[in-house]
Design an enzyme around this catalytic site. Structure first.
Site, PDB file in Angstrom:
ATOM      1  N   GLU A 145     -11.231 -28.394  14.443  1.00  8.23           N
ATOM      2  CA  GLU A 145     -11.406 -27.490  13.465  1.00  8.23           C
ATOM      3  C   GLU A 145      -9.984 -27.104  13.291  1.00  8.23           C
ATOM      4  O   GLU A 145      -9.313 -26.110  13.566  1.00  8.23           O
ATOM      5  CB  GLU A 145     -12.439 -26.404  13.518  1.00  8.23           C
ATOM      6  CG  GLU A 145     -13.748 -26.839  14.344  1.00  8.23           C
ATOM      7  CD  GLU A 145     -14.299 -25.679  14.155  1.00  8.23           C
ATOM      8  OE1 GLU A 145     -13.680 -24.959  14.398  1.00  8.23           O
ATOM      9  OE2 GLU A 145     -15.681 -25.395  14.135  1.00  8.23           O
ATOM     10  N   GLU A 298     -21.152 -30.716  13.979  1.00 10.84           N
ATOM     11  CA  GLU A 298     -21.905 -29.688  15.006  1.00 10.84           C
ATOM     12  C   GLU A 298     -22.373 -28.822  13.790  1.00 10.84           C
ATOM     13  O   GLU A 298     -22.377 -28.722  12.659  1.00 10.84           O
ATOM     14  CB  GLU A 298     -20.924 -28.626  15.140  1.00 10.84           C
ATOM     15  CG  GLU A 298     -19.550 -28.678  16.051  1.00 10.84           C
ATOM     16  CD  GLU A 298     -18.806 -27.962  16.463  1.00 10.84           C
ATOM     17  OE1 GLU A 298     -18.683 -26.942  16.045  1.00 10.84           O
ATOM     18  OE2 GLU A 298     -18.015 -28.066  16.499  1.00 10.84           O
TER      19      GLU A 298
HETATM   20  C1  GLA Z   1     -16.873 -23.545  16.122  1.00 10.17           C
HETATM   21  C2  GLA Z   1     -16.019 -24.805  17.239  1.00 10.17           C
HETATM   22  C3  GLA Z   1     -17.108 -25.022  18.377  1.00 10.17           C
HETATM   23  C4  GLA Z   1     -17.598 -23.263  18.280  1.00 10.17           C
HETATM   24  C5  GLA Z   1     -18.606 -23.632  17.878  1.00 10.17           C
HETATM   25  C6  GLA Z   1     -19.679 -21.943  17.462  1.00 10.17           C
HETATM   26  O1  GLA Z   1     -17.554 -24.425  14.984  1.00 10.17           O
HETATM   27  O2  GLA Z   1     -15.832 -26.474  16.901  1.00 10.17           O
HETATM   28  O3  GLA Z   1     -16.292 -25.002  19.500  1.00 10.17           O
HETATM   29  O4  GLA Z   1     -16.643 -22.546  18.871  1.00 10.17           O
HETATM   30  O5  GLA Z   1     -17.869 -23.059  16.026  1.00 10.17           O
HETATM   31  O6  GLA Z   1     -20.183 -21.402  16.710  1.00 10.17           O
END
Ligand code: GLA
Length: 674
Positions: A145, A298
């Site tokens: 991210e 995710e």
């Molecule tokens: C993000 C991150 C993860 C985690 C999630 C939790 O998407 O990539 O590592 O922190 O958020 O919501």
């Protein structure tokens, strides 16, 4: 055969080895076929600068491979270890107010700091050389991210270099940034800083250019890591995970051009029914950025952050959401994370194996989803042309559009890019039609309607592109406050929306935003709020006029249709229900059909995905009454033929391989209460 990927972030370094063995057993039980390892493992892989310890990761990927589970290998560069902070204090990010951040969380790095970039390249190269040809490697997950913004000295130097490339001369920058106002005129490049905390309103052009710079700078950092991976000889696809819905630090179109696989993390912002529309929005956006199949990297397993609380997400919903992404082109459903952490900052984040362990409703849900995705395997193979969803309407998505509306002191503080775009997408989702997002300059001739919900600042190329679309017979729908400024946020004089006046056939002489408690009615029954404009018709005709307020009798919605196409302008903001009706009317005018017309308004979401072996109708039932669905095909979830009808229970799903081919006329589906 290509399979749908199922699994999630796996962080074995948090657990003793006995747990790893149990993980393999449970993953197999749940049908997990893919995990992402190493996302934040830098301190475990390089415990001291230049000293590597990857024995544990060798064991982990070996165990995964023995269990038949593939892996994405992350480069851990989103979380530099404490030794890095100590050795390179200048490589910590600086906030706009000058505060230099320290270690203690994650993402503590200044993206432009040479020491950080060198360290990131080294660890990427180390991993690529060691694992680049591992048979279990499904792909590279570079960083995590991207989006940490630095306003410190390294960013300053890099920003100045970027500006020199963009403008060529300080005079050109002064002109573009309108620095004559408030004595901001620069005399040399080294006087320009990143936007930092200042006395009063900051310069909007400065702010937007810094956003553009940050996206380019992070892309350069990503590309360096990708180059290391390629130089080490690894041929596995390279991705990095974008973040939705609020992350707006990247120009995702430019980034997607550099990714072998586009992936995204998507967290719903409400446990309410609008979350379903949100799934569709995130998935349509990501598929469009990718131009074909993509990957949900995710999502959360059983929790949705809802203001102050962590609301529960039940298994039915987790399954429907997962299929909502797959229906729109995701090659699987991955989660953050496999096993809920016992400590640390995200111990209360849900996971595929909850704190309660495998003997729990949550893990039963994990097993159920895994089994279901296993039955849908054939869906994963894309058609030869790569187009997984067929849409007749498109919405413009533009990172600059978002950045412009974040500048201060606009005519209304409630102007918010994502809200505007989502309102239009929501109306289309409620109408049950397939939607693509497009970038400026894309080939849009095939779309019957093109929506530009918001684009305050517009460049000349975009104006030409929109004009050509309408000249080619397209139906363009432009939202309020679009085209009023050029790409440097400079207002185009002579009446709004300066750059689009001719195309739209309107000239606006006054913007008249409403107070929070005010609404206006239109003569077609619509209600609007927040915004009105005094519109003069200069080629367009009014399709709706105000019936109350100071502008009663004057146009609120217009349309210019004296040429081959239509250019429509909404000079106000329709409340969602009115927008829904407006959009449904346009779709009807152009014969754009819902995927399953009978499903609209029943709570049953119908999405058609094209595949190498035919077309698949995903039926996701968000409503609370069972429905009987009848049409030509075969439900992959239950194995039942659908010709004589199947029942989709409230909360349930079906995925039908349709008997008619993906390019033939759409099969006819009947719906009735069960
Ligand atoms: C993000 C991150 C993860 C985690 C999630 C939790 O998407 O990539 O590592 O922190 O958020 O919501």
């Amino acid at each position: 055969m290509t399979t749908l990927l199922f699994g999630g972030d796996y962080n074995p370094e948090q657990w003793p080895r006995e747990v790893w063995a149990e993980d393999m057993t449970l993953m197999r039980r749940a049908g997990v076929n893919t995990v992402t390892v190493g996302v934040f493992s830098w301190a475990s892989l390089e415990p001291r600068e230049g000293e590597y310890d990857a024995g544990w990761l060798d064991d982990v990927v070996g165990m995964l491979h023995d269990a038949g589970i593939g892996f994405f290998l992350a480069t851990p560069t989103a979380s530099p270890p404490p030794w890095f902070t100590r050795a390179h204090p200048d490589a910590m990010p600086v906030r706009p107010d000058g505060t230099r951040l320290t270690h203690g969380s994650r993402d503590t790095y200044a993206i432009s700091a040479p020491a950080y970039r060198d360290a990131a390249r080294r660890i990427a190269r180390f991993l690529a050389e060691r694992y680049g040809d591992h048979p279990g490697l499904r792909g590279w997950h570079v960083h995590n991210e991207y989006g940490t913004i630095d306003h410190g000295p390294h960013a300053e130097a890099a920003f100045q270099r970027w500006l020199q490339r963009r403008f060529g001369s300080v005079e050109a920058l002064n002109d573009a940034w309108y620095t004559a106002f408030w004595s901001q005129r620069y005399d040399a490049w080294d006087q320009v800083t990143p936007p930092r905390t200042t006395q009063y309103l900051a310069n909007p052009a400065h702010a937007v250019d810094f956003k553009r710079f940050c996206s380019d700078e992070m892309l350069a950092a990503f590309t360096e890591q990708k180059d290391e991976i390629l130089a080490a000889g690894s041929t596995a696809p390279v991705t990095t995970n974008f973040m939705l819905p609020t992350w707006n630090h990247l120009d995702q179109w430019a980034w997607s051009d550099r990714l072998d696989l586009v992936s995204v993390d998507h967290y719903l912002d409400t446990p309410g029914p609008d979350g379903e529309a949100h799934v569709a929005y995130g998935a349509d956006l990501t598929r469009s950025w990718a131009g074909g199949p993509w990957l949900l990297m995710e999502q959360s397993a059983s929790g949705i952050r809802d203001g102050a609380r962590l609301a529960h997400k039940d298994t039915d919903r987790m399954i429907r959401n997962s299929l909502g992404y797959v229906a729109r082109g995701s090659q699987g459903s991955l989660f953050f994370q496999w096993r809920a952490s016992a400590g640390g900052s995200e111990a209360w984040h849900s996971a595929l194996v909850p704190h309660a362990g495998p003997d729990s409703e949550g893990f039963a849900g994990t097993v159920e989803l895994g089994a279901l995705l296993g039955r849908l395997e054939e869906v994963a193979e894309p058609p030869a042309d790569g187009r997984v969803v067929d849409a007749d309407v498109a919405v413009l998505w533009d990172a600059d559009g978002w950045w412009s509306l974040e500048t201060p002191h606009l005519p209304h503080d409630g102007l918010d890019y994502a809200t505007e775009v989502r309102a239009t997408h929501r109306a289309l989702w409620r109408a049950g039609v397939a939607v693509d997002f497009v970038r400026s300059g894309a080939d849009v001739a095939r779309y019957r309607v093109l929506f530009v919900p918001s684009l305050m600042a517009t460049d000349a190329a975009t104006v030409t592109w929109l004009t050509q679309y309408v000249a080619g017979g397209g139906h363009l729908v432009v939202g309020r406050f679009t085209g009023v400024a050029d790409e440097h946020q400079r207002v185009v004089a002579g009446g709004y929306p300066g750059l689009l006046r001719d195309l739209l056939g309107v000239r606006v002489t006054e913007l008249r935003p409403l107070a929070d408690d005010e609404t206006r009615r239109l003569n077609d029954g619509a209600t609007c709020d927040q915004w009105t404009e005094r519109v003069h018709l200069t080629g367009a005709r009014a399709v709706a006029t105000y019936t109350d307020g100071e502008l009663a009798g004057l146009p609120a919605v217009t349309r210019r249709d004296d040429g081959p196409g239509v250019a429509a302008d909404g000079a106000t903001r329709l409340v969602q229900e009115s927008l829904d009706r407006f959009v449904a009317g346009l779709l009807a005018e152009h014969g754009v059909q819902a995927v399953v017309p009978a499903a609209v308004g029943t709570g049953l979401e119908a999405v058609r995905r094209r595949g190498a072996h035919g077309s698949y109708l995903f039926l996701l039932h968000h409503g609370d009454r069972p429905l009987r669905v009848t049409g030509p095909g075969h439900d992959l979830v239950t194995g039942a033929a659908t010709d004589g009808g199947i029942t989709v229970r409230a909360g349930g799903v079906a995925v039908v391989r349709e008997t008619a081919g993906s390019d033939g006329p759409a099969p006819h589906w009947l719906l009735e209460p069960a």
